[in-house]
Design a protein around this motif. Structure first.
Motif, PDB file in Angstrom:
ATOM      1  N   LEU A 160      74.918 -48.431 -24.681  1.00 34.34           N
ATOM      2  CA  LEU A 160      74.532 -47.037 -24.537  1.00 34.34           C
ATOM      3  C   LEU A 160      74.201 -46.693 -23.092  1.00 34.34           C
ATOM      4  O   LEU A 160      74.626 -45.653 -22.561  1.00 34.34           O
ATOM      5  N   LEU A 161      73.475 -47.583 -22.429  1.00 27.88           N
ATOM      6  CA  LEU A 161      73.082 -47.337 -21.040  1.00 27.88           C
ATOM      7  C   LEU A 161      74.299 -47.295 -20.119  1.00 27.88           C
ATOM      8  O   LEU A 161      74.422 -46.391 -19.273  1.00 27.88           O
ATOM      9  N   ASN A 162      75.207 -48.249 -20.272  1.00 26.76           N
ATOM     10  CA  ASN A 162      76.405 -48.269 -19.428  1.00 26.76           C
ATOM     11  C   ASN A 162      77.283 -47.043 -19.661  1.00 26.76           C
ATOM     12  O   ASN A 162      77.825 -46.466 -18.716  1.00 26.76           O
ATOM     13  N   ALA A 163      77.415 -46.656 -20.923  1.00 31.91           N
ATOM     14  CA  ALA A 163      78.245 -45.491 -21.237  1.00 31.91           C
ATOM     15  C   ALA A 163      77.676 -44.223 -20.617  1.00 31.91           C
ATOM     16  O   ALA A 163      78.418 -43.398 -20.060  1.00 31.91           O
ATOM     17  N   LEU A 164      76.352 -44.048 -20.677  1.00 36.27           N
ATOM     18  CA  LEU A 164      75.737 -42.828 -20.153  1.00 36.27           C
ATOM     19  C   LEU A 164      75.670 -42.829 -18.629  1.00 36.27           C
ATOM     20  O   LEU A 164      75.972 -41.815 -17.987  1.00 36.27           O
ATOM     21  N   VAL A 165      75.289 -43.960 -18.038  1.00 37.80           N
ATOM     22  CA  VAL A 165      75.153 -44.020 -16.582  1.00 37.80           C
ATOM     23  C   VAL A 165      76.500 -43.820 -15.898  1.00 37.80           C
ATOM     24  O   VAL A 165      76.608 -43.085 -14.901  1.00 37.80           O
TER      25      VAL A 165
END
Length: 364
Positions: free
Chosen positions: A6-11
């Motif tokens: 989730l973090l990689n996708a959003l960042v």
């Protein structure tokens, strides 16, 4: 959904949006028309894609195609087009290729004095940031445009690295893809900067648009992952035609050859040849990179011939053993199960088999 996914996708998508907004800001500053802020609405497509990916794919990527990279291209390419067309209208006092951001001590002292008294440290930081931004705004347009080109290509590679991968692609394949993208990005940046920096090209509006069109066309390879993935073989024996078998076995290699011939080196060679042959534009780097494109295209055609001959030899060998040629991912079947169409097509493909040495019978 995993936290890191989730973090990689959003960042990653946030970086795409921020870079796109910087490009829109530069277009608005150069054109001095607020209506160009409407280009920022293109980022809504990226926001929509983010929501759909998080909902249906749990943030992970798709097979063979990256919608986030494709939408990032849509959001950023129009701004770079406008900046290149509007290129050179701002005076550059710096030396070519040099970026100098000078914030004088007087500016800092003024900002410090204005923040003295009832205003605290936060206001001082804000004032310092304003001074720094004002100095950034004085950087000439050509440097800004080149910087946007460079960061655009770097973000395409880094963003593809950070984006969560799907189950269809392994990390080994991703590492190979990223190494290919680094070399591709360097070639594309060199093509755009080297051709558009020619003074005679800048005077020709049609040439600028043609070069930018080829540049945009070459960028379309970044959303695709076909360079490291083989397509699946059809399980049905009736679908095993010679072209299908060739594509099944060498799909990644054929894609790389096609990209070089029709998306990158081939179009680059055509543009450079037109510049030298029709417009009589010559310089050392243009001649060198034209020769490099010729060499790459020739080697790719040689590679295609090697693949075809190797595949033909394999088909011939299996036909002599009484086997039907098959994809490496499937077991071979006996020739008794082959259809008449397969036999006919195979005989046509190996119509001229290699001649075998004849051995004369010994005379009595």
């Amino acid at each position: 959904m995993e936290l890191m996914v989730l973090l990689n996708a959003l960042v990653t998508r946030l970086l795409f949006v921020l870079h796109s907004l910087i490009g829109v800001w530069r277009v608005t500053a150069v054109k001095k028309e607020p209506k160009y802020w409407l280009l920022a609405l293109l980022n809504l497509l990226l926001c929509l894609e983010t929501g759909l990916t998080l909902k249906f794919k749990q943030g992970r990527g798709y097979k063979w195609f990256s919608p986030a990279i494709f939408l990032y291209l849509i959001c950023t390419v129009p701004s770079l087009w406008l900046l290149e067309i509007h290129h050179g209208t701002q005076y550059c006092g710096n030396e070519p290729g040099a970026v100098q951001v000078n914030v004088s001590n007087q500016d800092f002292n003024q900002s410090r004095d204005s923040s003295h008294g009832n205003e605290g440290t936060d206001h001082h930081i804000i004032q310092t940031a304003k001074v720094f931004v004002n100095q950034l705004s004085t950087i000439c347009e050509t440097v800004w445009t080149l910087a946007l080109h460079q960061t655009f290509l770097l973000l395409l590679v880094v963003g593809r690295w950070l984006l969560p991968i799907g189950v269809e692609i392994t990390r080994d394949q991703l590492s190979q893809l990223l190494l290919m993208f680094v070399g591709t990005a360097a070639d594309i940046l060199e093509f755009a900067s080297e051709t558009l920096d020619i003074e005679d090209v800048r005077k020709n509006y049609v040439l600028i648009n043609a070069i930018l069109a080829v540049w945009t066309w070459s960028m379309l390879q970044f959303p695709l992952d076909l360079a490291v993935q083989h397509i699946g073989c059809k399980p049905s024996a009736s679908t095993r035609r010679i072209p299908s078998l060739l594509l099944c076995r060498y799909s990644a290699e054929l894609w790389n050859i096609g990209v070089s011939l029709f998306i990158q080196d081939g179009p680059f060679f055509i543009v450079r040849s037109i510049l030298m042959g029709h417009f009589r534009i010559f310089n050392q780097m243009l001649v060198f990179f034209t020769a490099k494109n010729i060499l790459v295209v020739t080697l790719q055609l040689y590679r295609l011939a090697v693949i075809t001959l190797d595949f033909r030899a394999t088909i011939l060998q299996k036909s002599r053993k009484g086997e039907v040629s098959c994809c490496p991912c499937e077991p071979c079947e006996a020739s008794t199960h082959a259809t008449a169409d397969q036999d006919t097509e195979m005989r046509e493909f190996v119509a001229f088999p290699p001649k075998e040495e004849s051995h004369a019978l010994p005379e009595d």
